[in-house]
Scaffold this active site. Structure first.
Site, mmCIF file in Angstrom:
data_model
loop_
_atom_site.group_PDB
_atom_site.id
_atom_site.type_symbol
_atom_site.label_atom_id
_atom_site.label_comp_id
_atom_site.label_asym_id
_atom_site.label_seq_id
_atom_site.Cartn_x
_atom_site.Cartn_y
_atom_site.Cartn_z
ATOM 1 N N ARG A 88 12.057 -41.212 38.504
ATOM 2 C CA ARG A 88 11.006 -41.851 39.134
ATOM 3 C C ARG A 88 10.872 -42.386 40.768
ATOM 4 N NH1 ARG A 88 10.226 -41.282 35.237
ATOM 5 N NH2 ARG A 88 10.717 -41.968 32.590
ATOM 6 N N SER B 222 8.517 -50.365 32.537
ATOM 7 C CA SER B 222 9.914 -51.249 32.768
ATOM 8 C C SER B 222 10.735 -51.733 34.301
ATOM 9 C CB SER B 222 10.573 -49.944 32.322
ATOM 10 O OG SER B 222 10.548 -49.512 31.128
ATOM 11 N N GLU C 173 12.790 -50.548 38.707
ATOM 12 C CA GLU C 173 12.285 -49.700 38.931
ATOM 13 C C GLU C 173 10.265 -50.311 39.105
ATOM 14 O OE1 GLU C 173 11.860 -47.159 34.993
ATOM 15 O OE2 GLU C 173 9.662 -46.928 35.594
HETATM 16 C C1 LIG Z 1 2.527 -51.987 29.227
HETATM 17 C C2 LIG Z 1 3.733 -50.217 30.411
HETATM 18 C C3 LIG Z 1 4.592 -49.124 29.688
HETATM 19 C C4 LIG Z 1 4.446 -48.444 31.111
HETATM 20 N N1 LIG Z 1 4.666 -47.781 30.549
HETATM 21 C C5 LIG Z 1 5.467 -46.759 31.581
HETATM 22 C C6 LIG Z 1 5.892 -45.119 30.988
HETATM 23 O O1 LIG Z 1 6.259 -44.672 30.233
HETATM 24 N N2 LIG Z 1 6.101 -44.669 31.737
HETATM 25 C C7 LIG Z 1 6.542 -45.015 33.116
HETATM 26 O O2 LIG Z 1 6.805 -43.698 33.793
HETATM 27 N N3 LIG Z 1 5.846 -46.068 33.595
HETATM 28 C C8 LIG Z 1 5.159 -47.041 32.484
HETATM 29 N N4 LIG Z 1 4.948 -48.077 33.119
HETATM 30 C C9 LIG Z 1 4.393 -48.504 34.663
HETATM 31 C C10 LIG Z 1 3.343 -47.566 35.479
HETATM 32 O O3 LIG Z 1 2.443 -47.761 34.282
HETATM 33 C C11 LIG Z 1 4.165 -46.176 36.145
HETATM 34 O O4 LIG Z 1 4.776 -46.779 36.590
HETATM 35 C C12 LIG Z 1 2.837 -46.253 36.409
HETATM 36 O O5 LIG Z 1 2.443 -44.835 36.920
HETATM 37 C C13 LIG Z 1 2.198 -46.910 37.678
HETATM 38 O O6 LIG Z 1 0.419 -46.300 38.157
HETATM 39 P P1 LIG Z 1 -0.333 -47.692 38.617
HETATM 40 O O7 LIG Z 1 -1.718 -47.022 39.312
HETATM 41 O O8 LIG Z 1 -0.308 -48.836 37.591
HETATM 42 O O9 LIG Z 1 0.411 -47.755 40.026
HETATM 43 P P2 LIG Z 1 0.597 -49.777 40.751
HETATM 44 O O10 LIG Z 1 1.945 -50.414 40.026
HETATM 45 O O11 LIG Z 1 -0.772 -50.028 41.219
HETATM 46 O O12 LIG Z 1 1.528 -48.409 42.125
HETATM 47 C C14 LIG Z 1 2.795 -48.590 42.093
HETATM 48 C C15 LIG Z 1 3.311 -47.744 43.505
HETATM 49 O O13 LIG Z 1 2.358 -46.431 43.431
HETATM 50 C C16 LIG Z 1 1.732 -46.582 44.528
HETATM 51 N N5 LIG Z 1 0.835 -45.745 44.723
HETATM 52 C C17 LIG Z 1 -0.541 -46.149 43.884
HETATM 53 N N6 LIG Z 1 -1.140 -45.370 44.072
HETATM 54 C C18 LIG Z 1 -1.444 -44.340 45.068
HETATM 55 C C19 LIG Z 1 -2.094 -43.731 45.422
HETATM 56 N N7 LIG Z 1 -3.120 -43.227 45.641
HETATM 57 N N8 LIG Z 1 -1.480 -43.124 47.003
HETATM 58 C C20 LIG Z 1 -0.070 -43.782 47.327
HETATM 59 N N9 LIG Z 1 0.450 -44.224 47.020
HETATM 60 C C21 LIG Z 1 0.036 -45.234 45.264
HETATM 61 C C22 LIG Z 1 2.239 -48.282 45.208
HETATM 62 O O14 LIG Z 1 1.709 -47.905 47.195
HETATM 63 C C23 LIG Z 1 3.487 -48.111 44.360
HETATM 64 O O15 LIG Z 1 4.352 -48.270 45.403
HETATM 65 C C24 LIG Z 1 4.708 -48.675 32.095
HETATM 66 C C25 LIG Z 1 3.906 -50.181 31.822
HETATM 67 C C26 LIG Z 1 3.173 -50.723 31.640
HETATM 68 C C27 LIG Z 1 2.504 -52.740 31.879
#
Ligand SMILES: Cc1cc2nc3c(=O)[nH]c(=O)nc-3n(C[C@H](O)[C@H](O)[C@H](O)COP(=O)(O)OP(=O)(O)OC[C@H]3O[C@@H](n4cnc5c(N)ncnc54)[C@H](O)[C@@H]3O)c2cc1C
Length: 305
Positions: A175, A224, A300
């Site tokens: 992560r 998480s 996380e």
């Molecule tokens: C119901 C649910 C289930 C989930 N299951 C999992 C799972 O199984 N495994 C897992 O690993 N995670 C899981 N997650 C967490 C989440 O979905 C992941 O961490 C996902 O990769 C976050 O992506 P996001 O686009 O929503 O990022 P955001 O939440 O918008 O941002 C997360 C981070 O990424 C950075 N970021 C986003 N886009 C960019 C970009 N283009 N350039 C630079 N930095 C960027 C942001 O600045 C921030 O630091 C889950 C979340 C939920 C709500």
């Protein structure tokens, strides 16, 4: 912060600049205050023009799908950038390579890979984030992470320089990675192996059923909350929380912030939880797990300040 010059920027691809923009609708928790400056950037050109004018005068935060974020209720005194339509394309480069814009949802990339008979990206169908967020978090599930499929990332630094970073130059960990916080991911190339659509579909369906059985659905959560403390114990974080807290007790509720009974590492905003409610619940869990097990939990989810 001075913003008069920003208000005068002319974008060529319909990018939008808003001031005092509400963030609570832009994240899965539905929590948060406003962004002093909010940019919906529709193209690399518009993004570069903005960064040049902004000229590092304040903080910059890149928002993906908002599925791993807890925003503060106070105004974010800087710019929140969300990538829009020109960052949402996917193409097949050859029989086992895909290039995807960073605002594409992971699920869309998993479906695209399936339609193009490229196997190995099925786990993306279970993560509700975008490609940019997945790279930042090295997101993963069921034994696979972004690092296992990534070939290279194209990124822009805050000075407007475009870089291509091969994945073997990135030190990915569970992560996290050593990718600079000052990079905006633009697109990424992924590799899989040639397969049959039917096989891939079966794998996706099986992963989705496992996910649906173990995690809460249709709730305001960011997934998480804490990382599994792999360097301190073999136990999963949910086991440690279960050992340390009686999740049915009324004192585990902070306003509308509660632990999920289905998966206690998932915190839920029942309705109107504030940032402080969620933060208090997080601190409560951390303290109790430490007292009971001696394990120091690490977040996380990303908390902005
Ligand atoms: C119901 C649910 C289930 C989930 N299951 C999992 C799972 O199984 N495994 C897992 O690993 N995670 C899981 N997650 C967490 C989440 O979905 C992941 O961490 C996902 O990769 C976050 O992506 P996001 O686009 O929503 O990022 P955001 O939440 O918008 O941002 C997360 C981070 O990424 C950075 N970021 C986003 N886009 C960019 C970009 N283009 N350039 C630079 N930095 C960027 C942001 O600045 C921030 O630091 C889950 C979340 C939920 C709500």
């Amino acid at each position: 912060m001075k913003i008069i010059d920003l208000e005068k920027i002319k974008f060529s691809d319909d990018s939008r600049l808003n001031f005092d923009h509400d963030l609570s609708k832009l994240n899965w928790f539905n929590i948060g205050g406003k962004a002093k400056i909010f940019l919906l950037a529709n193209s690399l050109n518009d993004l570069s023009v903005f960064l040049k004018t902004y000229n590092n005068r304040g903080k910059v935060f890149i928002l993906g799908a908002g599925s791993n974020i807890l925003f503060d209720d106070h105004t974010y005194e800087g710019v929140i950038i969300k990538l829009g339509k020109n960052f949402n394309n996917i193409s097949k480069l050859n029989e086992n390579l895909i290039i995807s814009g960073s605002s594409c949802l992971d699920k869309k990339v998993a479906d695209f890979a399936m339609e193009n008979e490229i196997e190995g990206l099925e786990f993306l169908s279970c993560i509700p984030g975008s490609i940019g967020g997945g790279i930042r978090m090295n997101a993963g599930c069921y034994g696979r992470e972004f690092k296992d499929i990534l070939v290279s990332v194209q990124a822009l630094d805050f000075n407007g320089k475009v870089l291509t970073i091969p994945s073997d130059k990135i030190n990915f960990k569970y992560r996290s990675s050593n990718l600079s916080k000052d990079l905006i991911f633009l697109s990424a190339t992924f590799k899989g192996k040639v397969s049959l659509k039917e096989n891939i579909k079966k794998k996706i369906n099986s992963l989705k059923s496992q996910k649906d059985a173990s995690q809460p659905l249709r709730v305001k959560t960011s997934g998480s909350t804490f990382k599994n403390p792999i360097d301190q114990t073999n136990k999963k974080v949910w086991e440690l929380i279960k050992e340390s807290i009686d999740i049915n007790e009324a004192n585990t509720m902070f306003g509308d912030a509660v632990l999920s009974e289905k998966h206690c590492n998932f915190l839920i905003n029942k309705e109107k939880a504030s940032f402080n409610d969620m933060k208090n619940l997080i601190n409560f869990i951390k303290e109790n797990v430490y007292k009971k097990t001696g394990v120091n939990l690490e977040l996380e989810i990303v908390i902005t300040s």
